[in-house]
Scaffold this motif. Structure first.
Motif, PDB file in Angstrom:
ATOM      1  N   UNK A   1       0.845  -1.203   0.000  1.00 25.77           N
ATOM      2  CA  UNK A   1       0.000   0.000   0.000  1.00 25.77           C
ATOM      3  C   UNK A   1       0.879   1.252   0.000  1.00 25.77           C
ATOM      4  N   UNK A   2       1.935   1.236   0.831  1.00 24.60           N
ATOM      5  CA  UNK A   2       2.857   2.379   0.860  1.00 24.60           C
ATOM      6  C   UNK A   2       3.472   2.607  -0.514  1.00 24.60           C
ATOM      7  N   UNK A   3       3.911   1.531  -1.177  1.00 22.34           N
ATOM      8  CA  UNK A   3       4.549   1.656  -2.496  1.00 22.34           C
ATOM      9  C   UNK A   3       3.604   2.291  -3.503  1.00 22.34           C
ATOM     10  N   UNK A   4       2.336   1.896  -3.440  1.00 16.45           N
ATOM     11  CA  UNK A   4       1.341   2.444  -4.374  1.00 16.45           C
ATOM     12  C   UNK A   4       1.093   3.926  -4.066  1.00 16.45           C
ATOM     13  N   UNK A   5       0.945   4.268  -2.765  1.00 15.44           N
ATOM     14  CA  UNK A   5       0.727   5.679  -2.387  1.00 15.44           C
ATOM     15  C   UNK A   5       1.922   6.531  -2.808  1.00 15.44           C
ATOM     16  N   UNK A   6       3.140   6.028  -2.592  1.00 13.65           N
ATOM     17  CA  UNK A   6       4.350   6.774  -2.973  1.00 13.65           C
ATOM     18  C   UNK A   6       4.405   6.976  -4.485  1.00 13.65           C
ATOM     19  N   UNK A   7       4.059   5.920  -5.240  1.00 14.79           N
ATOM     20  CA  UNK A   7       4.068   6.035  -6.703  1.00 14.79           C
ATOM     21  C   UNK A   7       3.053   7.064  -7.175  1.00 14.79           C
ATOM     22  N   UNK A   8       1.858   7.059  -6.567  1.00 13.16           N
ATOM     23  CA  UNK A   8       0.834   8.058  -6.919  1.00 13.16           C
ATOM     24  C   UNK A   8       1.343   9.461  -6.587  1.00 13.16           C
ATOM     25  N   UNK A   9       1.971   9.621  -5.407  1.00 14.51           N
ATOM     26  CA  UNK A   9       2.507  10.924  -5.020  1.00 14.51           C
ATOM     27  C   UNK A   9       3.570  11.417  -5.986  1.00 14.51           C
ATOM     28  N   UNK A  10       4.456  10.521  -6.421  1.00 16.54           N
ATOM     29  CA  UNK A  10       5.501  10.923  -7.362  1.00 16.54           C
ATOM     30  C   UNK A  10       4.929  11.256  -8.739  1.00 16.54           C
ATOM     31  N   UNK A  11       3.936  10.513  -9.178  1.00 20.26           N
ATOM     32  CA  UNK A  11       3.319  10.820 -10.478  1.00 20.26           C
ATOM     33  C   UNK A  11       2.667  12.205 -10.429  1.00 20.26           C
ATOM     34  N   UNK A  12       2.042  12.543  -9.287  1.00 22.94           N
ATOM     35  CA  UNK A  12       1.479  13.894  -9.119  1.00 22.94           C
ATOM     36  C   UNK A  12       2.585  14.942  -9.166  1.00 22.94           C
ATOM     37  N   UNK A  13       3.707  14.636  -8.541  1.00 29.25           N
ATOM     38  CA  UNK A  13       4.882  15.523  -8.530  1.00 29.25           C
ATOM     39  C   UNK A  13       5.392  15.747  -9.953  1.00 29.25           C
ATOM     40  N   UNK A  14       5.463  14.661 -10.753  1.00 26.59           N
ATOM     41  CA  UNK A  14       5.917  14.793 -12.135  1.00 26.59           C
ATOM     42  C   UNK A  14       4.908  15.568 -12.972  1.00 26.59           C
ATOM     43  N   UNK A  15       3.624  15.311 -12.740  1.00 21.43           N
ATOM     44  CA  UNK A  15       2.556  16.006 -13.476  1.00 21.43           C
ATOM     45  C   UNK A  15       2.656  17.510 -13.264  1.00 21.43           C
ATOM     46  N   UNK A  16       2.846  17.905 -12.008  1.00 26.41           N
ATOM     47  CA  UNK A  16       2.958  19.332 -11.679  1.00 26.41           C
ATOM     48  C   UNK A  16       4.193  19.940 -12.337  1.00 26.41           C
ATOM     49  N   UNK A  17       5.313  19.221 -12.281  1.00 27.60           N
ATOM     50  CA  UNK A  17       6.573  19.767 -12.787  1.00 27.60           C
ATOM     51  C   UNK A  17       6.630  19.867 -14.294  1.00 27.60           C
ATOM     52  N   UNK A  18       6.260  18.790 -15.003  1.00 21.55           N
ATOM     53  CA  UNK A  18       6.404  18.803 -16.464  1.00 21.55           C
ATOM     54  C   UNK A  18       5.397  19.754 -17.108  1.00 21.55           C
ATOM     55  N   UNK A  19       4.210  19.887 -16.516  1.00 22.52           N
ATOM     56  CA  UNK A  19       3.218  20.820 -17.062  1.00 22.52           C
ATOM     57  C   UNK A  19       3.689  22.258 -16.978  1.00 22.52           C
ATOM     58  N   UNK A  20       4.190  22.640 -15.796  1.00 26.56           N
ATOM     59  CA  UNK A  20       4.682  24.009 -15.603  1.00 26.56           C
ATOM     60  C   UNK A  20       5.851  24.297 -16.541  1.00 26.56           C
TER      61      UNK A  20
END
Length: 625
Positions: free
Chosen positions: A128-147
């Protein structure tokens, strides 16, 4: 944007997606091939892939901003992750992890706690932690690459329905890049990820060299020295930050005061405290764990970890330092024209420099390199996250006897679901910085206590691990909710004050709560069966408090020896952190033309490399798998 730059970027995207799809046939042999490349990939390719996966565009934009504002000592902000956990992995953890011979980090947990109720609870919580961390990082990448892409590319991709804006231009660009990367990652698994990341690493190194070279030849020493001060160049610090900028740039001094890191000594003390425990806890269950498990042998796992450190930092910081030098000379005058810089978004410095101050051709290659940085890191998480969903949850608890073809299809669906969740979370993130601090300080803070104890203490059991991880995750999630809603709380209330505390300073609270959960869970439940502990200790051979297990094994095998390498490993880690730091500050000093300090950094790098040859590499070569 010049047509030459557009052509370079288009060719890069076509080449990357093409290579990813071309090698994808190898992934169809089974889950081991899909997630670990069949443990047949050369260690140096895995090292290049691992380094490429850590070279992300969001982190690069963040590091450009902090180097610009705080100067050379800002590299210590990277200890928030902490980056030197890679040194601990290199020195001993890669060997311990690879000896388990399994597929994922949570599957590894079963070898430590057994496959009974307690072991399964700990196995499930780390998945569960691995999945939550992966979701958090994908959100981090989404925010960064869009900007990043919205500032760089000239087309407005805003999607509106009447007066209602459905997607901003930033969000549209992020969705397009994420969609392209997801295609080859899902299709090809680990083989596609490694093949494309090796290609992407080469492009990133070329981009770093070109930008540093351009900054070196296009900007004079005098121009640089007119902006930066001796304190900006200084790697050492006191309890409180000294004045970094001259009176002309007082606005930047005021910005430092408003950022919350003025008490720099306290920040570094906290990162050292957190970093030690987080590093011994080992890599989180994500892409670097998968690279270790993908190596052919235990010895190659150690080689791969060391190689990752060696190839990552110099090219990355050549790029960062080159961009910062251009920003210092070209953007500083217009920035201080703003009456109030408080809350200024330094994350946009990177795309602004690229947009207006990089020549044609180099701009296209740099953009391709930064796209490569994004795509390589993103694809690494999209490959590692579904391994936990499919192998550790779906296969183990729902459909244990299906065909490999069925599991690979399930992996495709899990990847799509993971990406969708991450993108959804990315829509609600305030900034790259807020996500960075949450992931590094709160989310990873909840991971540390349980994963530190699992290595060093024989009595620590599956229920202790479960409750330690769960309590840490709950506190970390509460911190994220508070941070994202800090504008909604009444000033002077407890919730308002708590929401405005920097996440790193909350680490001790998260750590203590998680540690309490670990101890209570352990002492109120039975110990892990001795047969499981003996099997784990005999194969992994960690140091720590394993006396009763070692004594039990001695009765069966009088030749078994304790691991007494704790102090050797810690000394190597200390040397390794200095070695790693020299690879960061050396390119910065070189690009800002501070040659005496660049030479000192080079000498430190050479001396520590020679020392590690005798204290680490020679020991690795003697490892018997």
């Amino acid at each position: 944007m010049n047509s030459i730059d557009v052509i370079i970027i288009a060719l890069y995207i076509i080449l990357t997606v093409g290579v990813g799809i071309w090698v994808s046939k190898k992934a169809s042999k089974g889950l081991d091939s899909y997630f670990l490349g069949g443990k047949s990939i050369k260690w140096y390719f895995l090292g290049l892939s691992n380094g490429s996966g850590m070279f992300d565009v969001s982190g690069t934009a963040w590091m450009v901003g902090i180097l610009f504002l705080y100067g050379v000592k800002s590299f210590m902000f990277m200890w928030l992750w902490p980056i030197w956990n890679q040194i601990f992995v290199m020195m001993f953890l890669a060997v311990w992890i690879r000896r388990s011979n399994i597929m994922t980090g949570s599957e590894w947990i079963l070898t430590r706690f057994g496959d009974q109720k307690a072991g399964r609870a700990s196995h499930l919580i780390v998945a569960v932690f691995a999945v939550i961390a992966a979701v958090g990082f994908i959100a981090y990448f989404f925010e960064g690459v869009g900007k990043f892409m919205a500032i760089i590319l000239p087309w407005d991709l805003t999607l509106q329905l009447g007066e209602l804006m459905l997607l901003s231009s930033e969000q549209s660009y992020a969705l397009i890049i994420i969609g392209l990367t997801t295609i080859y990652t899902i299709k090809g698994g680990m083989f596609s990820v490694v093949a494309t990341e090796v290609l992407q690493y080469g492009i990133m190194v070329l981009a770093g060299l070109l930008v540093a070279g351009y900054a070196f030849f296009a900007i004079s020493d005098v121009e640089i020295n007119n902006v930066i001060t001796a304190e900006w160049r200084n790697v050492f610090f006191g309890w409180e930050l000294e004045t970094h900028w001259t009176a002309k740039y007082q606005a930047f001094n005021d910005l430092i005061d408003s950022e919350g890191f003025k008490m720099f000594g306290a920040l570094i003390a906290m990162t050292l405290f957190k970093g030690f425990f987080a590093s011994i806890a080992g890599p989180t269950p994500s892409f670097d764990m998968q690279r270790i498990l993908s190596t052919k042998t235990v010895k190659e796992a150690a080689y791969m970890a060391g190689f990752t450190n060696l190839i990552l930092f110099i090219p990355r910081y050549l790029l960062i330092a080159g961009v910062v030098v251009i920003a210092l000379v070209s953007l500083s005058p217009e920035m201080i024209g703003n009456v109030n810089l408080s809350g200024a978004d330094l994350e946009v410095l990177l795309p602004k420099v690229i947009n207006f101050h990089i020549p044609v051709g180099i701009k296209g290659l740099l953009l391709a390199g930064l796209l490569a940085a994004f795509m390589s890191t993103f694809s690494a998480f999209v490959n590692s996250g579904p391994a936990y969903i499919v192998n550790d949850i779906y296969k183990k608890y729902f459909k244990p006897n299906a065909s490999d073809k069925h599991y690979i299809k399930a992996s495709h669906l899990a990847s799509l679901a993971l990406v969708s969740l991450g993108v959804f979370m990315g829509f609600f993130a305030d900034s790259i910085n807020s996500l960075t601090l949450w992931i590094t300080s709160a989310l990873f803070g909840g991971y540390v206590a349980s994963n530190f104890l699992k290595w060093i203490w024989w009595r620590f059991n599956g229920w202790g691990y479960f409750w330690g991880m769960l309590s840490g995750l709950i506190i970390a999630s509460l911190q994220f909710v508070l941070d994202q809603n800090k504008g909604n709380f009444t000033e002077g209330t407890l919730l308002h004050d708590a929401s405005h505390v920097q996440a790193i300073y909350l680490f001790p609270i998260i750590f203590i709560v998680s540690l309490t959960g670990s101890f209570l869970g352990t002492y109120f439940t039975p110990a892990t069966p001795m047969d499981t502990l003996k099997s784990f200790y005999k194969s992994v051979r960690p140091w720590g408090w394993w006396g009763p297990v070692h004594t039990a094994l001695l009765k069966e095998d009088g030749k078994i020896k304790k691991n007494t390498d704790f102090w050797k490993d810690m000394l190597n880690c200390a040397i390794g952190i200095v070695w790693q730091s020299s690879m960061i500050v050396m390119p910065i000093y070189f690009v800002i033309r501070d040659y005496p300090k660049a030479l000192i950094s080079l000498v430190i790098f050479i001396v520590t490399s020679i020392v590690l040859k005798y204290t680490w590499l020679d020991r690795v070569e003697k490892i018997i798998d």
